[in-house]
Design a protein around this motif. Structure first.
Motif, short mmCIF file in Angstrom:
data_model
loop_
_atom_site.label_atom_id
_atom_site.label_comp_id
_atom_site.label_asym_id
_atom_site.label_seq_id
_atom_site.Cartn_x
_atom_site.Cartn_y
_atom_site.Cartn_z
N GLY A 26 0.82 -1.21 0.00
CA GLY A 26 0.00 0.00 0.00
C GLY A 26 0.85 1.27 0.00
N ALA A 27 0.16 2.40 -0.11
CA ALA A 27 0.85 3.69 0.00
C ALA A 27 1.39 3.86 1.42
N MET A 74 5.21 4.94 2.38
CA MET A 74 5.62 6.08 3.23
C MET A 74 6.49 5.61 4.38
N PRO A 89 -2.51 8.32 -3.34
CA PRO A 89 -3.43 7.22 -3.64
C PRO A 89 -4.75 7.67 -4.29
N SER A 112 -0.75 3.85 -4.49
CA SER A 112 -1.31 2.49 -4.42
C SER A 112 -2.49 2.41 -5.36
C1 LIG Z 1 -4.34 10.15 2.39
C2 LIG Z 1 -4.17 8.68 2.51
N1 LIG Z 1 -2.94 8.18 2.41
C3 LIG Z 1 -2.71 6.86 2.52
C4 LIG Z 1 -3.75 5.98 2.76
C5 LIG Z 1 -3.43 4.53 2.88
O1 LIG Z 1 -3.43 3.99 1.58
P1 LIG Z 1 -3.10 2.46 1.32
O2 LIG Z 1 -4.36 1.68 1.56
O3 LIG Z 1 -2.69 2.42 -0.10
O4 LIG Z 1 -2.02 2.07 2.24
C6 LIG Z 1 -5.05 6.46 2.88
C7 LIG Z 1 -6.17 5.55 3.16
O5 LIG Z 1 -7.28 5.92 3.40
C8 LIG Z 1 -5.27 7.85 2.75
O6 LIG Z 1 -6.50 8.39 2.85
#
Ligand SMILES: Cc1ncc(COP(=O)(O)O)c(C=O)c1O
Length: 396
Positions: free
Chosen positions: A104-105, A109, A215, A241
């Motif tokens: 995931g993002a 990070m 994302p 992601s």
């Molecule tokens: C601003 C933001 N960044 C990151 C994420 C997490 O993303 P991921 O599901 O790709 O880890 C979210 C999930 O809601 C989000 O709103």
């Protein structure tokens, strides 16, 4: 004994949890259909057919080693597919080696901050912020330095960011389209920020990386476009992601991309690939890397988000609330009719409407709603919104 740091950060993120618990309580009393829960931003579309077809084909092919470990950075073919798409969209040639597949993002990070931060290094976080950012920085010994976005537009206040930079600033964390505001940062603002960062780097003799959390990059409305950060910042790590763009949040598939011209790009990539292992992810999910490779250009049909966003805006403005239509992401960030938006949220809950107070995002005076709820919930909530508005004497 639980660590004091974890207890503290659990308390800090307690608003969203409290809303969640309040939702369960209210649903038990009134029945699920009579509680209008706008508090949780879960993408609720189904993935496009390219994704489900790719998944079926990959499983049917049963290629040997499909479930094996791979290089921490991910499959070379998937990295090449992602790099190809990033190059096409940004106009900047991105080598496959500059892309790492991540959990995931969020995983991207955490790998970035694990690689960049020594204890006490600073990361500029713009408020309102996605609540877990503070954890992502603290996880790796960093100190978040909160800088408020401009009221009303929710755009980065470049002068305020510049004033917050110090020799300890390692990164500035951006999120556009933004959760919770829906703002898309225009190219002019990003270029001004790039200039301010370059000036500070020169002044301090340091490198300041933009970590750009993207994302929601494809969740945009009304023909809005999202400027390609790769074409604007050089010291850049993109974290993204397919959680939102292909509606795959549970599959935990994302990527990080280090700009080819970033300072220490090679070392940073090696450190981030190491971080994938050191943080215990080992690698991004194998099957979904293969799925992404085959459906790299697939897109979700956003029509149902478009309709629900429009309907929720209408319900709110009919009731008398003022709300700027968000350009992207899945949320509305609305001005609270009383300065204490926590008190407002409690009043809304008394009408069986659940929202998240702005303080949860470091930005009091506003509340967040998601329109990832059924059209029926939006329509059925109308009477409650009208009743809340009436309590505040809002003009309809
Ligand atoms: C601003 C933001 N960044 C990151 C994420 C997490 O993303 P991921 O599901 O790709 O880890 C979210 C999930 O809601 C989000 O709103």
């Amino acid at each position: 004994m639980i660590s004091k740091r974890v207890v503290q950060s659990m308390q800090n993120s307690s608003y969203i949890r409290r809303m969640f618990e309040e939702g369960i309580r209210l649903k038990q009393i009134h029945g699920a259909g009579n509680v209008y829960d706008f508090s949780l931003g879960n993408p609720d579309l189904e993935p496009p057919k390219e994704v489900t077809e790719a998944l079926k084909a990959i499983v049917a092919e049963a290629r040997p080693g499909l479930h094996s470990y791979m290089s921490n950075a991910g499959y070379p073919e998937t990295r090449a597919a992602v790099a190809g798409k990033l190059s096409r969209v940004s106009g900047v040639e991105i080598p496959a080696a500059n892309v790492l597949m991540t959990v995931g993002a969020a995983g991207a990070m955490n790998c970035a901050f694990h690689s960049l931060l020594d204890a006490g290094d600073e990361v500029v976080v713009l408020a309102p912020y996605f609540v877990d950012y503070l954890n992502y920085v603290a996880n790796h010994g960093g100190t978040p330095v909160i800088v408020a976005c401009s009221p009303g537009t929710f755009l980065p206040d470049v002068a305020a960011i510049a004033a917050a930079l110090t020799p300890r600033t390692k990164a500035v964390l951006l999120n556009s389209p933004n959760n919770p505001t829906g703002a898309i940062y225009p190219e002019s603002v990003l270029r001004a920020l790039a200039d301010a960062l370059a000036a500070a780097e020169k002044r301090f003799g340091t490198s300041i990386y933009v970590v750009s959390d993207e994302p929601y990059g494809e969740i945009v409305f009304d023909g809005a476009t999202v400027p390609a950060t790769l074409a604007i910042f050089r010291n850049l790590i993109v974290a993204s992601s397919w959680s939102k763009s292909l509606a795959l949040p549970g599959e935990r598939i994302g990527f990080a991309c280090v700009h080819p011209l970033a300072d220490d790009a090679k070392e940073l990539l090696a450190a981030m690939a190491y971080a994938i292992r050191a943080l215990g992810f080992i690698n991004a999910p194998a099957i979904f890397q293969r799925v992404i490779e085959r459906s790299i250009d697939a897109r979700c049909d956003l029509a149902s988000y478009v309709d629900r966003r429009a309907r929720l805006l209408t319900v709110l403005s009919d009731a008398g609330f003022t709300c700027t239509p968000p350009q992207g992401a899945l949320y509305l960030f609305v001005k609270s009719p009383e300065p204490d938006e926590v008190a407002f949220s409690a009043r809304a809950a008394a009408h069986r409407v659940l929202v998240v107070p702005g303080v949860a995002f470091g930005y009091p005076g506003y509340f967040r709603l998601t329109y990832c709820v059924s059209m029926k919930t939006i329509e059925d909530s109308r009477a409650s919104w009208n009743a809340i508005a009436a309590e505040y004497g809002l003009k309809r």
